[in-house]
Design an enzyme around this catalytic site. Structure first.
Site, mmCIF file in Angstrom:
data_model
loop_
_atom_site.group_PDB
_atom_site.id
_atom_site.type_symbol
_atom_site.label_atom_id
_atom_site.label_comp_id
_atom_site.label_asym_id
_atom_site.label_seq_id
_atom_site.Cartn_x
_atom_site.Cartn_y
_atom_site.Cartn_z
ATOM 1 N N SER A 93 0.813 -1.209 0.000
ATOM 2 C CA SER A 93 0.000 0.000 0.000
ATOM 3 C C SER A 93 0.854 1.270 0.000
ATOM 4 C CB SER A 93 -0.951 -0.038 1.196
ATOM 5 O OG SER A 93 -1.890 0.994 1.152
ATOM 6 N N ASP A 117 -2.579 6.182 -3.459
ATOM 7 C CA ASP A 117 -1.444 5.524 -2.814
ATOM 8 C C ASP A 117 -0.931 4.400 -3.710
ATOM 9 O OD1 ASP A 117 -3.460 3.678 -2.456
ATOM 10 O OD2 ASP A 117 -2.963 3.228 -0.380
ATOM 11 N N ASP A 163 -1.200 1.197 -3.983
ATOM 12 C CA ASP A 163 -2.079 0.182 -4.578
ATOM 13 C C ASP A 163 -3.428 0.762 -4.981
ATOM 14 O OD1 ASP A 163 -3.071 0.474 -1.988
ATOM 15 O OD2 ASP A 163 -3.628 -1.631 -1.805
ATOM 16 N N ASP A 169 -6.029 1.997 -3.535
ATOM 17 C CA ASP A 169 -7.301 1.796 -2.833
ATOM 18 C C ASP A 169 -7.621 2.984 -1.934
ATOM 19 O OD1 ASP A 169 -5.469 1.424 -0.779
ATOM 20 O OD2 ASP A 169 -6.411 -0.400 -0.002
#
Length: 450
Positions: free
Chosen positions: A102, A244, A246, A248
């Site tokens: 992340s 960010d 990833d 999400d």
């Protein structure tokens, strides 16, 4: 045992340091394959990753374990976490796997799982997988040689996700005439996010779209919104979007370069959804970290706020249980359950852009409906994760601050689910006092938990 392996968002740690090692990843693949190898159909797993250098080796290790367990593996390459959730559902796979840490730096990586419906695994399923991984004497029930799985790559995964996100935007609207700055954090969305926005007609200014394996989240993305804010002011954009690693999570910047957090965006979206009759029970789900002003806003507008533990998986669990259509975190995880089963930064951006298009007003005006209470969050690195009640000095310090806040603020202490940190949050009406209280509490926590 599972608490030594899984945190609030899967497995995470420093690469080549337990538990983020190749041998653990191999055993994870085996264990997950065995856990989800049910029935006589062809078992499929979708694996995606972000742009970290270590993603290649973990992808190989997980694939080997899953194939050895009899699962057919479909590899997508770098794609946002929500894209893997979507593809797991749309391809009728038994399991989805994301290799990402992340917002963490490239030295870290992580592994998280989605079930066949695209939801993050509940604690019970993670416990079952962890038990197999951590049992050194576990006897793996391998299939025979004809039952071994195969691995393939899917070339159009990004295109499928772009079509999916565009279909979540009203067909009669376009983004033509809008100037948008998007910062992809040199992460998983570096291709798909700008393309989706451009295909809807926006003029896109790109930041963080040149990953090299080691620059993910480096001075860019949702943890550095000042970068996108500066670009918004420079090019006179209508909005800035900071994702960010990833993708999400989303942090938004208005046309003035002012950063808006997840609470402000949730208030904006909740109001719009209530007006459209798309928010059942006028219910919004958020976490203990959300600002008290959001709770008061929902109450004043005929709605209600339900709080959960910190972590978007817990928000989603509460949304499923209560039938809620909107939930999220102050940190920028936003879940629109009508369209998605997990936080999705690009999808959230499109919902905000929809409101801007429908209202034909600048974002600064739209987002001005929520004025957050001053809030100070300090991350304290700790060596011990003792229950706070075992350290009387911490309890006494918290009680003193709460007394001085007089019911017009909050104190929250919690351990990070993914890092060796204790998060100290104080919220109240007066910024100077809030900062002082938080700093004083952080000193006590650091002293007591070293």
């Amino acid at each position: 045992m599972a608490d030594r392996l899984f945190g609030t968002d899967g497995l995470r740690g420093t690469v080549n340091t337990y538990p983020m090692t190749v041998d653990v990843a191999l055993r994870l693949g085996l264990a997950a394959g065995i856990r989800f190898r049910r029935g006589q159909h062809q078992h499929k797993v979708v694996i995606g990753k972000d742009t970290r250098l270590s993603g290649y080796m973990f992808e190989s290790a997980l694939t080997a374990g899953l194939c050895a367990a009899g699962m057919h593996v479909i590899m997508t390459g770098p794609l946002p976490t929500p894209a893997i959730s979507f593809l797991t559902r749309s391809m009728r796979a038994d399991l989805g796997v994301v290799i990402s840490a992340s917002h963490n730096p490239f030295q870290d990586n992580g592994i998280k799982f989605f079930d066949a419906d695209g939801y993050k695994l509940p604690d019970m399923a993670e416990d079952e997988i962890a038990a197999m991984v951590l049992d050194a004497g576990f006897s793996w029930p391998y299939p025979d040689s004809r039952g071994v799985g195969r691995a393939t790559k899917i070339e159009d995964a990004g295109g499928r996700y772009i079509v999916y996100t565009k279909n979540c935007f009203p067909a009669h609207l376009t983004l033509s005439g809008l100037r948008i700055v998007v910062d992809c954090a040199n992460g998983a969305s570096y291709k798909v996010a700008p393309l989706a926005l451009e295909e809807l007609g926006a003029e896109v200014f790109r930041i963080g779209t040149g990953p090299d394996g080691t620059n993910i989240n480096e001075h860019c993305g949702s943890l550095h919104p000042d970068v996108v804010a500066a670009k918004v002011r420079e090019v006179r954009a209508d909005i800035g979007l900071a994702l960010d690693g990833d993708a999400d999570r989303l942090i938004v910047v208005d046309e003035r370069g002012v950063v808006l957090d997840g609470d402000q965006i949730m208030a904006l979206c909740a109001q719009a959804m209530m007006a459209r009759g798309e928010l059942p029970g006028n219910l919004l789900v958020a976490t203990a970290m959300s600002n008290m002003a959001l709770e008061l806003f929902m109450r004043d507008h005929g709605g209600q706020l339900l709080r959960t533990k910190v972590g978007d998986r817990y928000v989603m669990e509460a949304m499923r249980r209560e039938g809620a259509m909107l939930g999220g975190e102050q940190s920028g995880h936003l879940i629109f359950h009508r369209y998605s089963t997990t936080g999705d930064g690009l999808l959230a951006a499109l919902q905000i852009l929809r409101i801007m298009r429908e209202k034909e007003r600048p974002l600064s005006e739209l987002a001005g409906l929520l004025t957050p209470f001053p809030q100070k969050l300090i991350n304290v690195r700790v060596e011990k994760r003792l229950p706070f009640e075992e350290r009387p000095a911490i309890g006494e310090a918290v009680a003193q601050v709460e007394k001085e806040l007089g019911g017009r603020g909050r104190v929250l202490l919690r351990y990070s689910g993914t890092e060796a940190l204790c998060r100290v949050m104080v919220e109240g009406e007066h910024e100077d006092r809030v900062r002082t209280y938080a700093e004083d509490l952080a000193q006590v926590v650091e002293r007591e938990l070293r």
